[in-house]
Each structure stands twice: as C-alpha cells, then as structure tokens.
Design an enzyme around this catalytic site. Structure first.
Site, mmCIF file in Angstrom:
data_model
loop_
_atom_site.group_PDB
_atom_site.id
_atom_site.type_symbol
_atom_site.label_atom_id
_atom_site.label_comp_id
_atom_site.label_asym_id
_atom_site.label_seq_id
_atom_site.Cartn_x
_atom_site.Cartn_y
_atom_site.Cartn_z
ATOM 1 N N LYS A 259 24.319 -11.028 -13.667
ATOM 2 C CA LYS A 259 23.563 -10.565 -12.494
ATOM 3 C C LYS A 259 24.521 -10.195 -11.362
ATOM 4 O O LYS A 259 25.655 -10.672 -11.319
ATOM 5 C CB LYS A 259 22.659 -11.707 -11.998
ATOM 6 C CG LYS A 259 21.467 -11.992 -12.872
ATOM 7 C CD LYS A 259 20.629 -13.104 -12.260
ATOM 8 C CE LYS A 259 19.425 -13.424 -13.128
ATOM 9 N NZ LYS A 259 18.457 -12.323 -13.272
ATOM 10 N N ARG A 333 12.611 -15.695 -22.214
ATOM 11 C CA ARG A 333 11.714 -15.463 -23.354
ATOM 12 C C ARG A 333 12.299 -16.049 -24.637
ATOM 13 O O ARG A 333 11.564 -16.398 -25.560
ATOM 14 C CB ARG A 333 11.401 -13.964 -23.479
ATOM 15 C CG ARG A 333 12.576 -13.090 -23.780
ATOM 16 C CD ARG A 333 12.315 -11.631 -23.437
ATOM 17 N NE ARG A 333 12.368 -11.391 -21.996
ATOM 18 C CZ ARG A 333 12.212 -10.196 -21.418
ATOM 19 N NH1 ARG A 333 11.968 -9.132 -22.165
ATOM 20 N NH2 ARG A 333 12.288 -10.070 -20.117
HETATM 21 N N1 BES Z 1 15.120 -15.384 -14.184
HETATM 22 C C1 BES Z 1 15.021 -13.992 -14.286
HETATM 23 C C2 BES Z 1 13.770 -13.417 -13.646
HETATM 24 C C3 BES Z 1 13.633 -13.573 -12.149
HETATM 25 C C4 BES Z 1 14.003 -12.545 -11.314
HETATM 26 C C5 BES Z 1 13.076 -14.699 -11.616
HETATM 27 C C6 BES Z 1 13.836 -12.684 -9.951
HETATM 28 C C7 BES Z 1 12.917 -14.836 -10.244
HETATM 29 C C8 BES Z 1 13.287 -13.816 -9.421
HETATM 30 C C9 BES Z 1 15.018 -13.560 -15.757
HETATM 31 O O1 BES Z 1 15.684 -14.381 -16.646
HETATM 32 C C10 BES Z 1 15.675 -12.225 -15.809
HETATM 33 O O2 BES Z 1 16.802 -12.138 -15.471
HETATM 34 N N2 BES Z 1 14.932 -11.216 -16.235
HETATM 35 C C11 BES Z 1 15.422 -9.888 -16.321
HETATM 36 C C12 BES Z 1 14.971 -9.341 -17.626
HETATM 37 C C13 BES Z 1 15.567 -8.032 -18.018
HETATM 38 C C14 BES Z 1 17.034 -8.150 -18.287
HETATM 39 C C15 BES Z 1 14.849 -7.541 -19.266
HETATM 40 C C16 BES Z 1 14.844 -9.097 -15.160
HETATM 41 O O3 BES Z 1 13.691 -9.343 -14.800
HETATM 42 O O4 BES Z 1 15.550 -8.268 -14.601
HETATM 43 ZN ZN ZN Z 2 17.778 -13.900 -16.810
#
Ligand code: BES
Ligand code: ZN
Ligand code: ZN
Length: 494
Positions: A259, A333
């Site tokens: 991230k 997931r």
């Molecule tokens: N933990 C994050 C989702 C999240 C984002 C929670 C903002 C709270 C606030 C999750 O694991 C994630 O990173 N999801 C990605 C998925 C993508 C790579 C398919 C996302 O939502 O960008």
């Molecule tokens: Zn994530």
C-alpha cells in the site's frame, strides 16, 4: 460507571434534562433550573444549554435529542454531552428522564458509559486523567417505569463491551499481535462464561488452513484461528443457529502488493470485523441471549518479507479449492475463505454472517455512513437492515448477480482473488467469498471498511467506532425465535 434509579440526594448539583424538539417542556425546565423563560434552546440534536440555578448550587444541562424519529441516535447526544462537559460535573450527576419513554434510559446509560472511553491508551499521564474517564461518576437516573433498571443495565453492558472492542481496534499493531487478540478472547470467554479455543500455527498446518497460513507466512507473528461459542446452559442444540466470521488482520501493509504510505497507519484497524464478532458474542453472553452462536476469527498480519506470498502464487485452502493470488493486498478474502469453510464443515450453522473491513471500493460506493450488505437471501437481508435501523448502524444492499462471476475466474486455479479491474471491487470480493460458502441458503457478507474506523467528535484523527457489535446483537434478538432454515445433518459429520 455506577447507575442507579434510587435518589438519596434531595438537591442535585448537576442535572441533565434532555428533550426532543417536539417535546420541550418549559414548566419542567423551570422546576429544575428555577428559570421561567428559556431562550436559545430548540432541542436540535446535540444542542446543549447550561443553566445556572439563580438560588441553588445547581447546573442544569439542557440536551437536544433532535426529532423524536431520530431516537435511535439519542445515545450519541448523551455521549457528546458527557465527553465534552464532564469537567463541569461533580462525582454524581442526575438525569431527568421521566417525561420520556423508558427506552431513553438505555440510550442515556449507553451514551454516558461510552463517553468514558478515552483513546489516549498509551499516554503517560493516563493515570492522572479525570475521574470521569476512570468510570468513577455515579449517575442517578430518574424514571418511574419498573423496567428502567433493565434498560439501564443493558445499556451499560453494551457500552462496556463496545469500549473493549474500540480499545482493540485503536491499538497499534505492535501492541496487537494475533496472540494478543487470542488472549483477549480467552480472557473474555473465561470472564463471561462462554467457550473459546485458539488454533495455533501448528494446528492450522495439520488441519490444512492453507489460505490463512499463506497470508500470515510473511510475518514473525504467526497466524491463528479463534473459535468462540456461546450457548445458554439450558439449551440442547448441537447445531448453532448463527455462525459469525470476522476478518482479523492485525495490520495490512498490502504485502508485496504494498500500500501507499499516506494512510497505511489506519490499517491497524483491519481487524474491525474480528472485533465486531468477538464483541457480539461477548455481549450475547453478558446479556444471556437465548441463542446458540459460534464465532470464527482467522487472525494474521499481512507483512512484507522474503517469505511473503507473491502476486501470481497459487495457494491451497481449507475447502480444497485452489486460489490464484493476483494481489496480495486482497488478503482479507483469503483468510475469510478458510474461516467460512472451517465454520461450515465443523459447525453447520443455520445462518452465516461474515463481517470484514474488506474493500476500499466499498468505501468509494457508500462512504462512511453505511456498510455494504451482500446476500441472496431476502429475509436475511430484511432482518439485518432492520437490525441496523434499530441501532443506527446502517446497511445498504449491493448486488451479488452471477454476471460478476467473471471477475474471479482464474485460468490457472479454481478462483482468483482480484479481477484486475478498478470497478465493482466490493462485489467481486463478495463473489469470491460466495465461492467458499457453496450453496448455503442463509449467508450474508457485511463489508464494514467505511464504518469500522472513522472521523469522530471524540478524536482528532480517525478512531474505532465499534461498528457491528450492537448490530449483530440486535439481529440475534430479532431472530431469536424466527430462524426458519434448518440444515440437515450434524456437525462434524463429514
Ligand atoms: N483492508 C483493505 C480494505 C480497506 C481499505 C479497509 C480502506 C479499510 C479502509 C483490504 O485488504 C484491501 O487492501 N483491499 C484492496 C483490494 C484490492 C487489492 C482488490 C482494496 O480495496 O483496494
Ligand atoms: Zn489488503
Ligand atoms: Zn485488509
């Protein structure tokens, strides 16, 4: 905090008097404040007017609750009042609620108790914080209904559990390893008399929870799985009515699909789903609800390391299905896939609800005011939406049509964890989870990414909301006697 409906004090020095907009009662205000004509108070939500009694040593806090139809958020007005004005209070305060319906007693206790939560968990001066934050205030609640005490007690217990969960979510990852979550659950289970068991890495390997292990393999803090079970002692039931699964990522760096740095610190809250499930079961046990409920919480830290899973890797899972990991940041997931499969195989609950801070895409769709709800079961959707309306934790249903299935079809494995497209990401994630609940007739997924952690009146930066605890408990109450579907067979039969 101590709450009581007995009033030994004749002459309260601090008196809180709440009113809905439609119900402002000048005579009642005069009776307590000694002031005949009040100006500048309309009863708007969160409005506060302090009146100093002209002859007695008394302060009266008029508190606006907004419109009667907004009663579901009345607790929030009490919380805001207490959090911002307790410095003007004495060690005992009075709350006049006789002019309102008895449910308001629940809101007063819930809101006042919640106000004692102070996020400064690691401040050195914590010891010298005001007595109010240590719960040392006595609250005298004035209401004539014989049920007032029950409402007050339920409000207090609810707030205490919700505070426990907010503390967990607000803790940074160095103070919140997977083992710390497990220890919290074990202690809570011991204290409130329900069952908790923790499967450590060795057991996970033996049992084959490969997807959970894969997410945790880049961290020094090993993954684990928490199992919780609450069943009233007199209940004879082999199969739980309800099975909950909560995402317990103690920190989400994204893994090798790392991230950006801007908001990464907020990813300590990526176990908000786990907190909702632990809190709901803790509270169900404390309120002794008449329901048999199981909670499964897969816990891992998603870290960057030479041993981390890599984009493109194909992994196994507890269900036997293989997964192509396109993006290591779509880790929630993966651990939920194992959590859901483990729950079904070992417990066969009639209803399954998973709760997860799953996708940023859900935040894009719904912002910070509603969680995403995904289910093919209309009755379950209705019950969950209704529960959320009662607790002011709103849910908004998004589709689960098979048209979105293409997003998770892999060339090389049974399923892939990311579509590669910037659209409908919350739905693709839900479709992925659905792949692992097979044809269970009563499954719902709640994406709480936008509501578990956010801006608030009580902190400068984002902080935990405790979202899901009251919602799930309300759902349990609504459906205590109404669960229609019964699955065939006994647990552990295959
Ligand atoms: N933990 C994050 C989702 C999240 C984002 C929670 C903002 C709270 C606030 C999750 O694991 C994630 O990173 N999801 C990605 C998925 C993508 C790579 C398919 C996302 O939502 O960008
Ligand atoms: Zn994530
Ligand atoms: Zn995550």
């Amino acid at each position: 905090m101590d709450f009581t409906t007995l009033h030994p004090e004749k002459d309260p020095t601090v008196y809180i008097l709440p009113f809905f907009k439609e119900g402002i009662d000048p005579l009642l205000i005069q009776k307590h404040s000694g002031i005949e004509r009040i100006v500048d108070f309309e009863g708007k939500f969160g409005e506060i007017l302090v009146i100093y009694h002209p002859t007695k040593p008394r302060k009266v806090f008029l508190l606006g609750l907004g419109e009667q139809k907004d009663i579901i958020k009345a607790f929030q007005a009490f919380r805001i009042l207490a959090f911002h004005h307790h410095a003007k209070w004495t060690s005992s305060i009075h709350v006049g609620l006789e002019h309102l319906t008895v449910e308001i007693c629940h809101h007063a206790a819930l809101g006042l108790e919640l106000a004692t939560y102070n996020i400064g968990l690691f401040k050195k001066e914590r010891e010298s914080m005001p007595a109010f934050f240590k719960g040392l205030t006595t609250v005298y609640i004035h209401h004539a209904d014989p049920n007032a005490n029950n409402h007050i007690l339920a409000g207090k217990l609810t707030a205490e559990t919700q505070i426990n969960m907010m503390k967990l979510v607000d803790k940074p990852s160095n103070k919140k390893k997977p083992e710390d979550l497990a220890n919290y659950a074990l202690e809570s289970a011991h204290q409130y008399r329900y069952q908790a068991k923790v499967l450590n890495q060795e057991v996970l390997e033996h049992e084959g929870l490969h997807a959970l292990l894969a997410v945790g393999q880049g961290s020094n803090n090993s993954p684990l799985l928490i199992q919780l079970e609450y069943k009233p002692s007199e209940m004879e039931s082999a199969q739980p009515q309800l099975g909950l699964v909560g995402k317990g990522i103690t920190f989400d760096t994204g893994g090798l699909s790392i991230k950006g740095a801007n908001n990464m610190h907020y990813m300590k809250s990526d176990m908000g789903g786990a907190a909702a499930v632990i809190g709901a079961i803790e509270l169900a046990a404390r309120l002794q609800l008449d329901i048999h409920v199981v909670g499964i919480i897969p816990v891992a830290e998603n870290s960057v390391d030479a041993l981390s899973i890599k984009p493109g890797d194909v992994i196994d899972s507890y269900s036997g299905k293989t997964i192509e990991v396109i993006d290591t940041d779509a880790e929630g997931r993966l651990i939920l896939a194992d959590g859901l499969a483990y729950l079904q195989k070992n417990y066969r609950p009639n209803t399954i609800i998973d709760v997860a801070t799953l996708t940023g895409n859900c935040v894009l769709a719904l912002g910070y005011h509603a969680a995403g709800l995904f289910t093919d079961n209309a009755k379950l959707a209705k019950e969950l939406v209704q529960a959320g309306q009662h607790t002011n934790e709103r849910l908004w249903q998004l589709p689960l049509w098979d048209d979105y299935k293409g997003d998770i079809q892999s060339d090389i494995a049974d399923v892939k964890n990311y579509s590669g497209k910037p659209v409908a990401g919350a739905i693709a994630a839900a479709k992925f989870l659905q792949f692992f609940v097979k044809d269970h007739p009563q499954w719902a997924h709640l994406d709480i990414a936008g509501v578990a952690f956010g801006d608030s009146a009580f902190t400068k930066m984002k902080s935990a909301t405790g979202f899901g605890v009251r919602l799930l408990v309300e759902y349990m109450k609504l459906s205590e006697n109404g669960l229609e579907y019964k699955l065939e067979g006994n647990p552990k039969s295959d």
